[in-house]
Design a protein around this motif. Structure first.
Motif, PDB file in Angstrom:
ATOM      1  N   GLY A 111       0.823  -1.209   0.000  1.00 14.87           N
ATOM      2  CA  GLY A 111       0.000   0.000   0.000  1.00 14.87           C
ATOM      3  C   GLY A 111       0.850   1.249   0.000  1.00 14.87           C
ATOM      4  N   ALA A 112       1.361   1.617   1.180  1.00 18.01           N
ATOM      5  CA  ALA A 112       2.200   2.807   1.303  1.00 18.01           C
ATOM      6  C   ALA A 112       3.044   2.695   2.556  1.00 18.01           C
ATOM      7  CB  ALA A 112       1.353   4.080   1.350  1.00 18.01           C
ATOM      8  N   VAL A 113       4.273   3.192   2.467  1.00 12.85           N
ATOM      9  CA  VAL A 113       5.207   3.204   3.586  1.00 12.85           C
ATOM     10  C   VAL A 113       5.686   4.640   3.779  1.00 12.85           C
ATOM     11  CG1 VAL A 113       7.406   2.331   4.450  1.00 12.85           C
ATOM     12  CG2 VAL A 113       5.931   0.839   3.105  1.00 12.85           C
ATOM     13  N   PRO A 114       5.676   5.156   5.005  1.00  7.74           N
ATOM     14  CA  PRO A 114       6.131   6.531   5.244  1.00  7.74           C
ATOM     15  C   PRO A 114       7.514   6.795   4.650  1.00  7.74           C
ATOM     16  CG  PRO A 114       5.073   5.687   7.205  1.00  7.74           C
ATOM     17  CD  PRO A 114       5.159   4.534   6.251  1.00  7.74           C
ATOM     18  N   PHE A 115       7.633   7.933   3.977  1.00  4.70           N
ATOM     19  CA  PHE A 115       8.870   8.365   3.331  1.00  4.70           C
ATOM     20  C   PHE A 115       9.342   7.338   2.297  1.00  4.70           C
ATOM     21  CE2 PHE A 115       8.798  10.318   7.573  1.00  4.70           C
ATOM     22  CZ  PHE A 115       8.801  11.659   7.197  1.00  4.70           C
ATOM     23  N   GLY A 116       8.377   6.798   1.577  1.00  6.04           N
ATOM     24  CA  GLY A 116       8.691   5.777   0.593  1.00  6.04           C
ATOM     25  C   GLY A 116       8.750   6.296  -0.825  1.00  6.04           C
ATOM     26  N   LEU A 117       7.974   5.679  -1.687  1.00 10.04           N
ATOM     27  CA  LEU A 117       8.048   5.925  -3.124  1.00 10.04           C
ATOM     28  C   LEU A 117       6.889   6.799  -3.590  1.00 10.04           C
ATOM     29  CD1 LEU A 117       8.771   2.218  -4.124  1.00 10.04           C
ATOM     30  CD2 LEU A 117      10.449   4.044  -3.762  1.00 10.04           C
ATOM     31  N   ASN A 118       7.154   7.614  -4.611  1.00  6.08           N
ATOM     32  CA  ASN A 118       6.048   8.351  -5.205  1.00  6.08           C
ATOM     33  C   ASN A 118       5.276   7.420  -6.135  1.00  6.08           C
ATOM     34  OD1 ASN A 118       7.338   8.281  -7.746  1.00  6.08           O
ATOM     35  ND2 ASN A 118       8.201  10.333  -7.517  1.00  6.08           N
ATOM     36  N   MET A 119       4.244   7.958  -6.779  1.00  9.03           N
ATOM     37  CA  MET A 119       3.356   7.092  -7.550  1.00  9.03           C
ATOM     38  C   MET A 119       4.098   6.349  -8.656  1.00  9.03           C
ATOM     39  SD  MET A 119       1.479   6.806 -10.561  1.00  9.03           S
ATOM     40  CE  MET A 119       0.299   5.529 -10.939  1.00  9.03           C
ATOM     41  N   ARG A 120       4.897   7.062  -9.428  1.00 11.16           N
ATOM     42  CA  ARG A 120       5.605   6.406 -10.534  1.00 11.16           C
ATOM     43  C   ARG A 120       6.599   5.377 -10.022  1.00 11.16           C
ATOM     44  NH1 ARG A 120       8.168  10.543 -14.554  1.00 11.16           N
ATOM     45  NH2 ARG A 120       9.289   8.628 -15.068  1.00 11.16           N
ATOM     46  N   PHE A 139       1.570 -12.935   0.456  1.00 13.67           N
ATOM     47  CA  PHE A 139       0.115 -12.971   0.322  1.00 13.67           C
ATOM     48  C   PHE A 139      -0.413 -14.402   0.231  1.00 13.67           C
ATOM     49  CE2 PHE A 139       0.203  -8.418  -0.879  1.00 13.67           C
ATOM     50  CZ  PHE A 139      -0.857  -7.991  -0.103  1.00 13.67           C
ATOM     51  N   ALA A 140       0.387 -15.299  -0.335  1.00  9.92           N
ATOM     52  CA  ALA A 140      -0.053 -16.697  -0.433  1.00  9.92           C
ATOM     53  C   ALA A 140      -0.312 -17.283   0.948  1.00  9.92           C
ATOM     54  CB  ALA A 140       0.997 -17.516  -1.175  1.00  9.92           C
ATOM     55  N   GLY A 141       0.416 -16.807   1.939  1.00  5.28           N
ATOM     56  CA  GLY A 141       0.195 -17.268   3.307  1.00  5.28           C
ATOM     57  C   GLY A 141      -1.154 -16.862   3.855  1.00  5.28           C
ATOM     58  N   TYR A 142      -1.788 -15.881   3.212  1.00  2.26           N
ATOM     59  CA  TYR A 142      -3.124 -15.432   3.609  1.00  2.26           C
ATOM     60  C   TYR A 142      -4.189 -15.874   2.600  1.00  2.26           C
ATOM     61  CZ  TYR A 142      -0.920 -12.604   7.208  1.00  2.26           C
ATOM     62  OH  TYR A 142      -0.209 -12.203   8.304  1.00  2.26           O
ATOM     63  N   ASN A 143      -3.789 -16.755   1.681  1.00  6.36           N
ATOM     64  CA  ASN A 143      -4.727 -17.270   0.680  1.00  6.36           C
ATOM     65  C   ASN A 143      -5.252 -16.165  -0.230  1.00  6.36           C
ATOM     66  OD1 ASN A 143      -6.038 -19.518  -0.447  1.00  6.36           O
ATOM     67  ND2 ASN A 143      -7.926 -19.087   0.649  1.00  6.36           N
ATOM     68  N   ILE A 144      -4.386 -15.159  -0.491  1.00 10.06           N
ATOM     69  CA  ILE A 144      -4.784 -13.985  -1.266  1.00 10.06           C
ATOM     70  C   ILE A 144      -3.823 -13.760  -2.424  1.00 10.06           C
ATOM     71  CG2 ILE A 144      -4.917 -11.447  -1.195  1.00 10.06           C
ATOM     72  CD1 ILE A 144      -5.916 -11.692   1.687  1.00 10.06           C
ATOM     73  N   VAL A 145      -4.363 -13.365  -3.569  1.00  8.66           N
ATOM     74  CA  VAL A 145      -3.576 -12.826  -4.675  1.00  8.66           C
ATOM     75  C   VAL A 145      -3.887 -11.336  -4.737  1.00  8.66           C
ATOM     76  CG1 VAL A 145      -3.194 -12.826  -7.174  1.00  8.66           C
ATOM     77  CG2 VAL A 145      -3.629 -14.986  -5.970  1.00  8.66           C
ATOM     78  N   SER A 146      -2.850 -10.500  -4.688  1.00  5.13           N
ATOM     79  CA  SER A 146      -3.045  -9.050  -4.701  1.00  5.13           C
ATOM     80  C   SER A 146      -2.602  -8.474  -6.046  1.00  5.13           C
ATOM     81  CB  SER A 146      -2.247  -8.393  -3.571  1.00  5.13           C
ATOM     82  OG  SER A 146      -2.428  -6.994  -3.580  1.00  5.13           O
ATOM     83  N   ILE A 147      -3.474  -7.656  -6.635  1.00  2.00           N
ATOM     84  CA  ILE A 147      -3.189  -7.024  -7.924  1.00  2.00           C
ATOM     85  C   ILE A 147      -3.284  -5.509  -7.754  1.00  2.00           C
ATOM     86  CG2 ILE A 147      -3.805  -6.932 -10.372  1.00  2.00           C
ATOM     87  CD1 ILE A 147      -5.461  -9.483  -9.949  1.00  2.00           C
ATOM     88  N   PRO A 148      -2.273  -4.736  -8.159  1.00  2.00           N
ATOM     89  CA  PRO A 148      -2.388  -3.274  -8.090  1.00  2.00           C
ATOM     90  C   PRO A 148      -3.593  -2.801  -8.902  1.00  2.00           C
ATOM     91  CG  PRO A 148      -0.121  -3.934  -8.536  1.00  2.00           C
ATOM     92  CD  PRO A 148      -0.954  -5.166  -8.669  1.00  2.00           C
ATOM     93  N   ALA A 149      -4.416  -1.937  -8.300  1.00  2.00           N
ATOM     94  CA  ALA A 149      -5.651  -1.507  -8.967  1.00  2.00           C
ATOM     95  C   ALA A 149      -6.064  -0.122  -8.482  1.00  2.00           C
ATOM     96  CB  ALA A 149      -6.767  -2.522  -8.721  1.00  2.00           C
ATOM     97  N   GLY A 150      -5.270   0.877  -8.838  1.00  2.00           N
ATOM     98  CA  GLY A 150      -5.583   2.248  -8.460  1.00  2.00           C
ATOM     99  C   GLY A 150      -4.448   2.864  -7.664  1.00  2.00           C
ATOM    100  N   ASN A 151      -4.382   4.187  -7.679  1.00  2.00           N
ATOM    101  CA  ASN A 151      -3.372   4.890  -6.893  1.00  2.00           C
ATOM    102  C   ASN A 151      -3.862   6.316  -6.658  1.00  2.00           C
ATOM    103  OD1 ASN A 151      -0.776   6.247  -6.089  1.00  2.00           O
ATOM    104  ND2 ASN A 151       0.025   4.211  -6.538  1.00  2.00           N
TER     105      ASN A 151
END
Length: 370
Positions: A111-120, A139-151
């Motif tokens: 998602g986001a980390v303080p003082f991390g990366l800009n959108m690009r 994520f596999a440990g949580y039975n989830i596949v995560s796909i970036p979808a918006g910013n």
């Protein structure tokens, strides 16, 4: 003159095309999914990012693969969508991964980390820089596949009942702030509160909290925060960008035909482009309206930001020493961050710094408005 041979070939090709479409339609299965969002329907941009994916998937499959979007609270509470996807209660969800750092702080990197990366930079890390690959096992440990979808792009610092002039002003502040950023602020005396978007306004109005951050001018105006807190701070240094995520139950993802998987991935990529473009169009006008209505715009003091920066990286090192999942992703993320910062300082930052300086000069030379 058109030959008979050409006409005959055209007729055969037309017949083949006519037969192909029904054949494909007959073999494509009909699939119906439910998508639980972490966001209220009233926020058409951030909620709309997930809704866009659902609509796009339907269009690209001629209605064969349909995803029905539900706003926060209709199927499950907004901050419980990860549990619902993990358990298979719903097939998919649209959310921000840092809501789930209470389970494991590693979620924050999606998602986001303080003082991390800009959108690009964040988009580059996830899609081309190996970020999504390094998160896949987690994520596999949580039975989830995560796909970036918006910013959302870089966010604002939030709404405060009182001015923040020094680090001491943070002590005892009850601040609605999401994810690992709350742990950073806690090191400076803040009392972090994680509250879903639709519940922030009443908490701020009643004084249950002293300050709240959400996204930026367009969404914040819709939620009415300017009516209950006068000071609007920037930047939201905990979210130089916020990647929104489309969660899919792992088993359900594996059941999808390859074509539908690619359609879903494509719809999510499109959603990222559409969402950031909407925010970039809507935020400037919303900020002007807020300031015209009396909002007092304030930059965070440099002293505050420097203290938070120091606290953030101290926290990351502490977590990495204790959490192998976090350490693995953090080391990958930080190495990528260093290469991006080195490159962006050469050209992007130089260009931005110069044109914004010149724009400021032009504004000073303009005659005052009457």
């Amino acid at each position: 003159m058109i030959s008979r041979r050409f006409l005959a070939g055209t007729a055969v090709a037309g017949t083949t095309a006519a037969l192909a479409a029904p054949a494909i339609a007959q073999t494509a299965p009909e699939i119906r999914w439910r998508m639980a969002s972490s966001f209220p329907r009233s926020l058409d941009t951030i909620y709309g990012a997930g809704e866009y994916v659902a609509k796009r998937v339907g269009v690209l499959t001629d209605g064969k693969f349909q995803i029905r979007a539900f706003p926060a609270g209709e199927l499950v509470p907004g901050l419980q969508v990860a549990d619902a996807v993990q358990a298979g209660t719903v097939e998919c969800a649209h959310t921000a991964s840092y809501y789930f750092t209470g389970k494991d702080p590693t979620f924050a990197f999606d998602g986001a980390v303080p003082f991390g990366l800009n959108m690009r930079q964040n988009n580059a890390w996830l899609t081309q820089g190996g970020g999504r690959d390094v998160m896949k096992e987690f994520f596999a440990g949580y039975n989830i596949v995560s796909i970036p979808a918006g910013n959302t792009g870089a966010q604002m610092g939030g709404w405060f009942r009182k001015e923040i002039k020094t680090v001491k002003d943070l002590e005892g502040l009850k601040f609605r702030i999401a994810g690992i950023a709350g742990s950073v602020m806690q090191k400076l005396g803040v009392i972090p509160q994680q509250i879903a978007g639709g519940d922030i306004y009443p908490s701020l109005e009643k004084g249950t909290i002293d300050a709240a951050e959400w996204v930026g001018p367009y969404d914040d105006e819709k939620l009415g925060f300017n009516r209950v807190a006068p000071f609007y701070y920037y930047p939201g240094f905990w979210e130089g960008s916020l990647n929104l995520s489309f969660y899919v139950n792992k088993a359900k993802m594996e059941e999808l035909p390859p074509l539908y998987r690619e359609v879903l991935e494509s719809a999510c990529r499109d959603s990222t482009i559409e969402t950031i473009a909407k925010y970039d169009v809507q935020n400037p006008a919303a900020l002007r309206r807020l300031v015209a209505a009396g909002t007092q715009l304030r930059p965070f003091p440099r002293e505050v930001m420097q203290a938070c920066y120091k606290a953030a990286f101290e926290l990351y090192d502490q977590i990495a020493d204790q959490n192998p999942n976090f350490k693995k992703v953090y080391e990958h993320w930080r190495a990528f961050r260093e290469t991006q910062y080195g490159w962006f300082r050469v050209t992007e930052y130089s260009f931005d710094q110069f044109v914004y300086f010149m724009y400021g000069q032009e504004l000073q030379q303009q005659p005052p408005r009457r």
